[in-house]
Scaffold this motif. Sequence first.
Motif, PDB file in Angstrom:
ATOM      1  N   MET A 257     -18.350 -25.753   4.293  1.00 17.94           N
ATOM      2  CA  MET A 257     -19.797 -25.903   4.259  1.00 17.94           C
ATOM      3  C   MET A 257     -20.483 -24.779   5.025  1.00 17.94           C
ATOM      4  N   VAL A 258     -19.937 -24.412   6.193  1.00 11.66           N
ATOM      5  CA  VAL A 258     -20.507 -23.298   6.961  1.00 11.66           C
ATOM      6  C   VAL A 258     -20.458 -22.017   6.135  1.00 11.66           C
ATOM      7  N   ALA A 259     -19.309 -21.755   5.517  1.00  9.33           N
ATOM      8  CA  ALA A 259     -19.145 -20.540   4.720  1.00  9.33           C
ATOM      9  C   ALA A 259     -20.050 -20.550   3.501  1.00  9.33           C
ATOM     10  N   ALA A 260     -20.214 -21.707   2.867  1.00  6.84           N
ATOM     11  CA  ALA A 260     -21.082 -21.793   1.685  1.00  6.84           C
ATOM     12  C   ALA A 260     -22.547 -21.586   2.055  1.00  6.84           C
ATOM     13  N   LEU A 261     -22.971 -22.146   3.191  1.00  5.73           N
ATOM     14  CA  LEU A 261     -24.339 -21.909   3.662  1.00  5.73           C
ATOM     15  C   LEU A 261     -24.559 -20.421   3.926  1.00  5.73           C
ATOM     16  N   PHE A 262     -23.565 -19.796   4.549  1.00  4.92           N
ATOM     17  CA  PHE A 262     -23.648 -18.364   4.808  1.00  4.92           C
ATOM     18  C   PHE A 262     -23.732 -17.577   3.501  1.00  4.92           C
ATOM     19  N   ALA A 263     -22.930 -17.957   2.522  1.00  3.97           N
ATOM     20  CA  ALA A 263     -22.884 -17.223   1.254  1.00  3.97           C
ATOM     21  C   ALA A 263     -24.176 -17.344   0.466  1.00  3.97           C
ATOM     22  N   LEU A 264     -24.814 -18.517   0.509  1.00  2.06           N
ATOM     23  CA  LEU A 264     -25.910 -18.807  -0.412  1.00  2.06           C
ATOM     24  C   LEU A 264     -27.285 -18.873   0.239  1.00  2.06           C
ATOM     25  N   HIS A 265     -27.372 -18.778   1.553  1.00  6.06           N
ATOM     26  CA  HIS A 265     -28.684 -18.918   2.203  1.00  6.06           C
ATOM     27  C   HIS A 265     -29.593 -17.737   1.834  1.00  6.06           C
TER      28      HIS A 265
ATOM     29  N   LEU B 229     -25.996 -21.613  13.842  1.00  2.00           N
ATOM     30  CA  LEU B 229     -26.792 -22.758  13.396  1.00  2.00           C
ATOM     31  C   LEU B 229     -26.075 -23.521  12.291  1.00  2.00           C
ATOM     32  N   PHE B 230     -25.474 -22.800  11.354  1.00  2.00           N
ATOM     33  CA  PHE B 230     -24.749 -23.460  10.268  1.00  2.00           C
ATOM     34  C   PHE B 230     -23.596 -24.298  10.826  1.00  2.00           C
TER      35      PHE B 230
ATOM     36  N   ILE C 230     -28.216 -29.294  -1.276  1.00  2.00           N
ATOM     37  CA  ILE C 230     -28.768 -28.242  -0.419  1.00  2.00           C
ATOM     38  C   ILE C 230     -28.247 -26.878  -0.850  1.00  2.00           C
ATOM     39  N   LEU C 231     -26.951 -26.796  -1.145  1.00  2.00           N
ATOM     40  CA  LEU C 231     -26.377 -25.522  -1.565  1.00  2.00           C
ATOM     41  C   LEU C 231     -26.963 -25.051  -2.891  1.00  2.00           C
ATOM     42  N   VAL C 232     -27.175 -25.973  -3.812  1.00  2.00           N
ATOM     43  CA  VAL C 232     -27.786 -25.605  -5.098  1.00  2.00           C
ATOM     44  C   VAL C 232     -29.210 -25.105  -4.882  1.00  2.00           C
ATOM     45  N   ALA C 233     -29.965 -25.811  -4.025  1.00  2.00           N
ATOM     46  CA  ALA C 233     -31.346 -25.390  -3.738  1.00  2.00           C
ATOM     47  C   ALA C 233     -31.371 -24.000  -3.112  1.00  2.00           C
ATOM     48  N   PHE C 234     -30.485 -23.772  -2.153  1.00  2.00           N
ATOM     49  CA  PHE C 234     -30.416 -22.442  -1.534  1.00  2.00           C
ATOM     50  C   PHE C 234     -30.001 -21.386  -2.556  1.00  2.00           C
ATOM     51  N   GLY C 235     -29.067 -21.732  -3.430  1.00  2.00           N
ATOM     52  CA  GLY C 235     -28.641 -20.788  -4.457  1.00  2.00           C
ATOM     53  C   GLY C 235     -29.777 -20.392  -5.382  1.00  2.00           C
TER      54      GLY C 235
END
Length: 632
Positions: free
Chosen positions: A140-148, A385-386, A414-419
Amino acid sequence: MSSAAAKVQPVKTTADSAGLFSSPQRRTVVLCLVLVAATLAVYNPVNRNAFVNFDDDHYITGNPHVLAGLNWSTVKWAFTNYYEANWHPLTWLSHALDAQLFGLNPVGHHYTNVVLHGLNAVLLFLLLQSATGFTWRSLMVAALFALHPVNVESVAWASERKNVLSMMFLLLALQAYGWYARRPAVGRYALLAGLFACGLMSKPQVITLPFLLLLWDYWPLGRLAGADDTLAASASLRAGREPARTPALLLEKLPLFLMALASAVVTMQAQKAGGAIHSPVLYPFSLRLENAMVSYSRYIGKAFWPASLSPLYPHPLDLLRFWQVIASSIFLLVMTALVIRNRRRGYLVTGWFWFLGALVPMIGLVQVGEQAMADRYAYLPFVGLFLMVSWGLAEWAETKKISSAWLAVPALAILVAFGVLTYRQIGYWRNSETLWSYALRVTSVRSYKAHFNLAVTYDAEGRYDEAVEQFRDAIDPRDDDPRIHLGLGIYDQRHGHAQEAIKEFHSVLGLSADAAMRADALTNLGSAYQQLHDYAHAHESFVEALRLDPNKAAALVGMGLLAEKNGDIEQAIAQYSHAMSVEPTAVGYVLLGRALEKNGRPVEARVALDKAKELAGDLDQAQQAADELLAF
C-alpha cells in the motif's frame, strides 16, 4: 513484548500460505509486476508530452554537453562544472545517455523517468517488506508512492530526472543498510556509502540519509537500545545481537554524516555560483521560518487532498497571515507530541520524523529560487506519511477485528482515485502553454515567473502581442528580472519601436552581471541602433557582445552587415561565414551568398544559397528577411 507484536510473524505466515499463491516469493514477484504495470498504465500519457521551457531547454534541448551524448568530454564536464547552479554529475550523464539513445525525441526522455519511478515503487515495496515482514502494508505504501498525483512533477518533467534517480540510490542504500545491520562488515558498509555517494551525485536531496538511517534503527530494525521491544518487528535482522546505544549508532554513521556535510558545502557553492540563493533583504530569516511552518502544513494538505497542484507555488512574502503561522506551528507541535506519546508504535515515530526531516533541505530556510514550496520536494518526504497511514489503518482494523477484505475496498478506491488524478495531472505537462496556463489558473498568489514563461512560449510561437502582455504581467516590482526587459525590448524592436527597445536593453545591462544575458542584450542593442542608422553605437555594442561571447552568431551577422554597409565585402564574408559555422540559418546563408556574389565568387555563392534553401524550405521568405536587414 505486546501480544499483538508477538504474534505478527506467525499470523502473516499462515495468511501468506493460504493466499492466492502458495509461494511467498512468487507472490512478491507478481505484486512487483502489478506495481510496475499500474505505474506504466497511469503514466502512459507522457508519450504525448513535449519538452517544456522549464529547465528542459537548459538541461536537455539547449545543452550542448548533454546533446553530445556519453563521451569523455561530457563526463569531464559533468564532474567539474556547477552548471545551472547544481552539481549532480550522474544526472547529467543520464541525460546524455538519453540524448545518445533518443536524440531530441521527448518520448524516450519521459519514459526513462517513468521506468525509474516504477522501479522506485518496487524498491520501496521490497525494502519495507524485507524490513518489517508485512506484505500488504508495504504494498500500500509503494502503491501510494507510485500513483499519488504530487509525484507527477518529478516524473512527467524531463528535467526532474535528478529526483527519481537520486531516490533510486537512496532506496538501494536503505536496502544495503538492512543487509549491513544483519552482519556488520566493512564491505557491506562500503556498498552503503557508495550508493549514498551516487545519490548525492544525482541530487543532494538525499543528504538526510544518515538521519533516516537512525530512524530506521528505531523502527523497523529495532537496533536502538532503550526502545520498546515492540519496535523490534524484525528481530531476525539482529540475529540475537544486543541493540546498540545511541552514541554507538551515531559513530557508526559518522562517515555518512561527513559525506552529507561535504555535499552540503558543494551544493551551497554551486547555488551561489549560479545566483540561485536569494538576498536576505527580500527573504529575511523570520519570513523564511514562517513560510517553512506554513509549508509543512500545506504539504500535509496536498498529501491528503491533492488539488490545485502547480509547477510553481510563488513565495507569499509579506502576504502570510499571523494566524496561519500560529495555526501551522500549533498543528506541527501537537502532531509531534502525539507521535512521541505513542512512540511504542514505532512506525509513527519513523514516519513522522521521516516526513519532517527529509523536507528540511527543501523547506526554504535557505531560500533557493522564488518558490514557497514545490511538489517535487515531496517525492521523498511523503513516504513517511504514507507509512504512517498504511500501518496506522491496518493496526486500527486489526483492533476493530475488521476483515482485511473490507479494508482492501477503500484502499483500492483511494488508489484508483489517485490514479485518475495523476493521469489528468500529466496532461497539464503536455507543453509549455498548457503548463503555464494551468499554473496561472490554480495559484492564489500572483506567479510572475509563470507569466514570464508563458510570455516566452508565446514569443517562440510568433504570438507577439500575447507575449508582450504576459511580459508586462511578469514584472515583479519587488524583484526586477532582466529577462523580462530583454523580452520587452525584443518585442519593441520587432514592432519598429527602436528607442523603446534601446531603453529596455540598457535596463538589462544595468540589472544583470551574467555574461550570456549581457551578450544577448548587447547584440539586440546593436540591432536596435542599426535600425536608427546609428552605426557607431551599433558597432560598439556588437564588439562588446563578441568580447563576452566570440561565437555570438547574431552579433557576427550584425558586424557583417556593418562591414557590408562600409563596402568591406571581404570582412562581411568573414563575419557571415563565422556566424554560419556557429549557428546556420537560412537568412545568414542568403547574406553570405549575396556577399560572395558581390565579391565575384558565383560558385561559392550558389553553394551558400543552396544551403539557405535547404534550411528554409521557403527561400523567398529568407531573401525578404535579408533585404530588410540590408536596408538598415
